[in-house]
Design a protein around this motif. Sequence first.
Motif, short mmCIF file in Angstrom:
data_model
loop_
_atom_site.label_atom_id
_atom_site.label_comp_id
_atom_site.label_asym_id
_atom_site.label_seq_id
_atom_site.Cartn_x
_atom_site.Cartn_y
_atom_site.Cartn_z
N LEU A 1 1.89 -46.74 8.59
CA LEU A 1 2.69 -47.65 7.49
C LEU A 1 3.68 -46.86 6.57
N ALA A 2 2.98 -45.56 6.00
CA ALA A 2 3.87 -44.93 5.13
C ALA A 2 4.92 -44.16 5.68
N MET A 3 4.97 -43.75 6.84
CA MET A 3 6.12 -42.77 7.24
C MET A 3 7.31 -43.94 8.11
N SER A 4 6.97 -45.35 8.33
CA SER A 4 7.74 -46.15 9.10
C SER A 4 8.85 -47.08 8.48
N ASN A 5 9.06 -46.11 7.21
CA ASN A 5 10.31 -47.00 6.36
C ASN A 5 11.64 -46.39 6.82
N SER A 6 11.78 -45.28 7.37
CA SER A 6 12.92 -44.66 7.96
C SER A 6 12.82 -44.26 9.16
N VAL A 7 13.76 -44.38 10.00
CA VAL A 7 13.51 -44.00 11.37
C VAL A 7 13.31 -42.42 11.69
N THR A 8 14.15 -41.66 10.83
CA THR A 8 14.11 -40.09 10.93
C THR A 8 12.78 -39.71 10.70
N SER A 9 12.06 -40.26 9.43
CA SER A 9 10.77 -39.57 9.23
C SER A 9 9.74 -40.24 10.23
N ALA A 10 9.95 -41.42 10.81
CA ALA A 10 9.01 -41.91 11.68
C ALA A 10 8.99 -40.88 12.99
N VAL A 11 10.13 -40.57 13.59
CA VAL A 11 10.27 -39.81 14.55
C VAL A 11 9.66 -38.49 14.19
N GLY A 12 9.80 -38.12 12.95
CA GLY A 12 9.57 -36.47 12.64
C GLY A 12 8.05 -36.50 12.72
N MET A 13 7.55 -37.57 12.14
CA MET A 13 5.92 -37.70 11.95
C MET A 13 5.40 -37.93 13.33
N GLY A 14 6.01 -38.66 14.22
CA GLY A 14 5.49 -39.07 15.60
C GLY A 14 5.61 -37.69 16.18
#
Lengths: 388, 230, 199
Positions: free
Chosen positions: B31-44
Amino acid sequence: MKYFKSVIALTVICALVAVLLALTNSITAPIIEENASAAANEALLVVYPDGGDFTQLDISTYELPATVTDAYSASNGGYVVKLLTSGYGANMVLMCGIDGNGTVTGATCLSSGETLGYEKTYGDSLKGKTVTDIDAVETISGATMTTAGYKNAVKDALNATIILGGGSVDIRSEEEILNDNLSEALPAAEGKFVSWFMVESLENVSAVYEAENGTGYVLVSDEEFIAIDKTGAVLSTVADDIKVTMEANAQLITNSSIEEIDISGYDMPSQVKKAYKTASGNYVFELAANGFGINGDQYYSPSGKPIELKASVTNDGKIIAVLTTAQYETDGIGSACADASFYTQFNGKVEADYSEIEGISGATITTNGYKTAVSKVFEAVKLLEGVA
Amino acid sequence: MKKTNYWKILITGLLKENPVFVLILGTCPTLAMSNSVTSAVGMGLAATAVLICSNAVISLFRKFIPDAVRIPCYIVVIAGFVTLVEMFIHAYLPELYKSLGVYLALITVNCIILGRAEMFAGKNTVGKSVLDGIGMGIGFTLALLAMATVREVIGAGTFAGIEIPFMIDHKIEFFVKAPGGLMVYGLLIALVNVITKGRAIKKKEFNCAGCPSAGVCNGGCKANEVKEGE
Amino acid sequence: MDTFKTLAAILLTSVLVNNYVLRQFLGICPFLGVSKKLNQAVGMGVAVTFVMLLATAVTWPIQMFVLNNLGLEYMQTIVFILIIAALVQFVEIFLKKFIPSLHKSLGVYLPLITTNCAVLGVTINNIKDSYGFGESMISSLGCGLGFMLAMVLFSGVRSRIDESDIPEHFKGLPATLVAASFVSLAFYGFEGVVDNLFA
């Protein structure tokens, strides 16, 4: 046995992980630091665009204003100073660039808990200022604490760069300067002085300070600090003629004593609350002045209390000194009646030239009430001397 | 025979047991990191790296680690790898480090990782555990990417920072804010329900028994165990 | 007075504005899992608040006096999570032995807290925000209370969902998440409140 095995296993794993992390840290830590300093360098360029190649200075070797937390020197002779100061209820971290000529090249607020947002833009109005004209920059009304804190911090930064450049600046506050001067004149007092209310007419003396431990007095005369001991002997080395004057003053001070006199038999003005007579025949009055919002005999200062003051007068009607002892006026407006710059105006006045005293603009009612109260001492002296 | 088995392990995490949309794990970073694609991929990818490493190490030491202290041991290993990944990201990708913030350190308590350690790596060989880590990690990353795509495109009108015509002028900021995250997550799970006709989501309800970390703590939760050759 | 103001601002901000569950998505698992009934929500909330306070009281001095002094800042995550796990264990044993009645009501929630990211999150955030000890404790208290507030509010919402007729594919988790979205939206109303209170 099983218990030990568990403990050993956990310990071994912890140790392995710690070693691995320590190794990684030794690889990444220098890179992280380099990145951080590159980022910091960029932030420095914001306030000092012409600078470059900044090196952090060891500020612990200098005596800088307390607000300065970090300082960097640029290769072209300028500085960037990082400051921590208080705004409205929260701390502000400021960054200020100053070129080699001591001119502010930029100032910015890195972090703050301020609410109004002025801390973000105020730095622009300080650009191009030097230590001599920064005081003239206006604060923003409604955000006085924030902007005044900002301005003073940037002034500290300007002073700091002078010190860093090998110069010297007096960073002491006014009280500290006074105390240092007094201590220098009379070291025996160990730096503890109280103001002595002048009840005697002293020649060439603007203020007197008494040592708290009773070792003597310091007389302020033409910016000079002259110490006398409790027997009245002049301790400081001064010219012979001044010495004679000061010895006479010293006698008056050391022999001074005051005694309350009963004023119930006189038709005193309502402002006069108490009267005292000194050994040399002067009078001291305790007065109550109308504050803001006068209505007949009632005192309507914001607290409903009058301003309390005392005044000493010679028996021929010349004011020696006036001092505000208590006031409950509006902070920042009428409260100025407690400033020495206001009440020292009365010193040396006689009834004839009394009207020259200036009020405080914006606090006319308070200062008029004050002036009226002090003017009553002339009447009171005449009554007590029986010349009315 | 063996080959299909390995393939199955890898593909399980991607689809059938997708940690985000099917197992409902790691909800906080999702939920927290899916507001931008870059941070989502980074977190993933950060979580994937930790997952693979911790799975490998835990399965390597699974015979050495006593049962009584296995959870603290798993936690130490996971926290160690998280710190490791954190240091590398801090050093080489400072921008990503900034945008991930505290959530990077919180990979430590991501249910997916501890859950896989407890359910899979503690019982299987190194090879299989690594494959499981890769599958689960990529499944997590893809799910995050899917959510982030929806949120960023609608909410900010961009994809990985690149402006999208039309969308950029009609962005609905709600979707990049916190409530939008919860909303999109709920809608996507409903969508998965529709596609699979409700068969995929094993947990109709989210309760402690369904959370592998709860299983870790209570020693219960046998329902979700993935056994070898299943 | 100023200190009091700062502390009050920290407390209110962490309860209402930066609510850990609804704004920062920390502690979502127990929020979705244990908020079905009011008494469960309160029990979990109390347990989390207690552990947050305890964990901060231990981790803050350890970070300041041990890790920072030894240059071991990079061990923060490992040390903190181990401390939290050990504290939870210790509290459980203590309660079981000395206050069995409390253990019965709170005990079931305690093991869940070790892996609750809100607890680890608050201890790390306190260090990141360079709070002093008092400020850290207040911020932990605020985060715990905020967690409890979100849980309690949401338990009320959930009891309504259970009684409603919802589309087949939305039953269960999807409906819960959408409802949580609206509760989170409601918390946006608090934005600016704290700022204006202390301006």
